[in-house]
Design a protein around this motif. Structure first.
Motif, PDB file in Angstrom:
ATOM      1  N   ILE A  61       5.781  -2.731   0.551  1.00 44.61           N
ATOM      2  CA  ILE A  61       4.603  -1.989   0.112  1.00 44.61           C
ATOM      3  C   ILE A  61       4.952  -1.058  -1.040  1.00 44.61           C
ATOM      4  O   ILE A  61       4.235  -0.986  -2.045  1.00 44.61           O
ATOM      5  CB  ILE A  61       3.992  -1.188   1.276  1.00 44.61           C
ATOM      6  CG1 ILE A  61       3.487  -2.132   2.382  1.00 44.61           C
ATOM      7  CG2 ILE A  61       2.835  -0.322   0.774  1.00 44.61           C
ATOM      8  CD1 ILE A  61       2.407  -3.068   1.964  1.00 44.61           C
ATOM      9  N   GLU A  65       3.428  -1.348  -4.817  1.00 46.63           N
ATOM     10  CA  GLU A  65       2.714  -0.231  -5.432  1.00 46.63           C
ATOM     11  C   GLU A  65       3.383   0.232  -6.725  1.00 46.63           C
ATOM     12  O   GLU A  65       2.721   0.772  -7.611  1.00 46.63           O
ATOM     13  CB  GLU A  65       2.586   0.912  -4.431  1.00 46.63           C
ATOM     14  CG  GLU A  65       1.652   0.562  -3.281  1.00 46.63           C
ATOM     15  CD  GLU A  65       1.391   1.716  -2.342  1.00 46.63           C
ATOM     16  OE1 GLU A  65       2.220   2.662  -2.316  1.00 46.63           O
ATOM     17  OE2 GLU A  65       0.360   1.681  -1.633  1.00 46.63           O
ATOM     18  N   TYR A 118      -2.256  -6.775   2.389  1.00 48.59           N
ATOM     19  CA  TYR A 118      -1.475  -5.592   2.776  1.00 48.59           C
ATOM     20  C   TYR A 118      -2.418  -4.390   2.890  1.00 48.59           C
ATOM     21  O   TYR A 118      -2.467  -3.529   2.010  1.00 48.59           O
ATOM     22  CB  TYR A 118      -0.359  -5.335   1.754  1.00 48.59           C
ATOM     23  CG  TYR A 118       0.623  -6.480   1.702  1.00 48.59           C
ATOM     24  CD1 TYR A 118       1.531  -6.687   2.746  1.00 48.59           C
ATOM     25  CD2 TYR A 118       0.630  -7.386   0.647  1.00 48.59           C
ATOM     26  CE1 TYR A 118       2.415  -7.758   2.722  1.00 48.59           C
ATOM     27  CE2 TYR A 118       1.516  -8.454   0.626  1.00 48.59           C
ATOM     28  CZ  TYR A 118       2.403  -8.633   1.658  1.00 48.59           C
ATOM     29  OH  TYR A 118       3.266  -9.703   1.640  1.00 48.59           O
ATOM     30  N   SER A 121      -1.568  -0.543   2.208  1.00 44.79           N
ATOM     31  CA  SER A 121      -1.343  -0.007   0.873  1.00 44.79           C
ATOM     32  C   SER A 121      -2.622   0.651   0.363  1.00 44.79           C
ATOM     33  O   SER A 121      -3.633  -0.017   0.143  1.00 44.79           O
ATOM     34  CB  SER A 121      -0.931  -1.118  -0.097  1.00 44.79           C
ATOM     35  OG  SER A 121      -0.985  -0.646  -1.429  1.00 44.79           O
ATOM     36  N   GLN A 123      -3.133   1.910  -2.558  1.00 47.06           N
ATOM     37  CA  GLN A 123      -3.424   1.470  -3.920  1.00 47.06           C
ATOM     38  C   GLN A 123      -4.152   0.127  -3.926  1.00 47.06           C
ATOM     39  O   GLN A 123      -5.126  -0.069  -4.666  1.00 47.06           O
ATOM     40  CB  GLN A 123      -2.133   1.342  -4.726  1.00 47.06           C
ATOM     41  CG  GLN A 123      -1.580   2.678  -5.207  1.00 47.06           C
ATOM     42  CD  GLN A 123      -0.353   2.490  -6.073  1.00 47.06           C
ATOM     43  OE1 GLN A 123       0.739   2.866  -5.689  1.00 47.06           O
ATOM     44  NE2 GLN A 123      -0.538   1.901  -7.243  1.00 47.06           N
TER      45      GLN A 123
END
Length: 200
Positions: A61, A65, A118, A121, A123
């Protein structure tokens, strides 16, 4: 004591170099094959160990990111911004659907984001939120002007995007010509009237 400062400076330089090598390897791997590429392969391409990726980025992750701007966000937001800049609503629909499907075909990582592969995350979830907002904005404007079928919703557009992502990620990859032909079919099916270009 005098030799300690150069040693630390050298360690920091090595750490920075490792981080940049990992970022470059991740961008290449994620752009070509999506965000689920094994970290072992990223590490090998970067010339480091998998443990180094965890040490530098905290795991997958964190690595995603660190590079998502280059891999996904820049191009996806460019599609959204370009669509918003088009005054003619018919042209805006054609551009948005065509450009988004083109991006999905070229950049497998985009499909991982759209499928929320994911969800932990922040973002990636923010990118999804921005995409959903753009879908809602486009569909509302297009339906109000009669450019889309009246029963077509932002949820329908979302479903078309997700279905494409699932097909590209898990199905047999179509030839580009077939894929583009199907984009035309989608546009013909959702629009409420022919565009000015079609009428000429």
């Amino acid at each position: 004591m005098a030799g300690a400062v150069p040693a630390k400076s050298g360690l920091r330089a090595d750490a920075r170099r490792n981080s940049e090598q990992i970022r470059a390897a991740a961008i290449g791997a994620f752009q070509g094959r999506g965000l689920t590429v094994p970290l072992e392969e990223v590490a090998e391409a970067a010339g480091v160990s998998k443990a180094t990726i965890f040490n530098r980025f905290g795991g997958r992750i964190g690595l995603i990111e660190a590079v998502v701007e280059e891999v996904v966000a820049t191009e996806l937001f460019a599609v959204i911004d370009r669509a918003r800049a088009i005054d003619d609503i018919d042209e805006r629909i054609v551009h948005y659907v065509t450009a988004l499907r083109d991006l999905q075909y070229r950049q497998p990582a985009v499909n991982d984001v759209l499928l929320q592969t994911y969800p932990h995350s922040r973002q990636l979830m923010e990118i999804c939120r921005a995409g959903s907002e753009a879908n809602e904005e486009l569909v509302t404007a297009a339906r109000d002007s009669g450019a889309l079928r009246p029963e077509f919703t932002a949820g329908d557009l979302h479903a078309l995007v997700v279905d494409t992502a699932l097909a590209l990620k898990h199905g047999e990859r179509p030839a580009r010509a077939d894929y583009d032909r199907r984009t035309t079919y989608i546009l013909e099916g959702i629009r409420g009237r022919p565009s000015a270009a079609d009428r000429r």
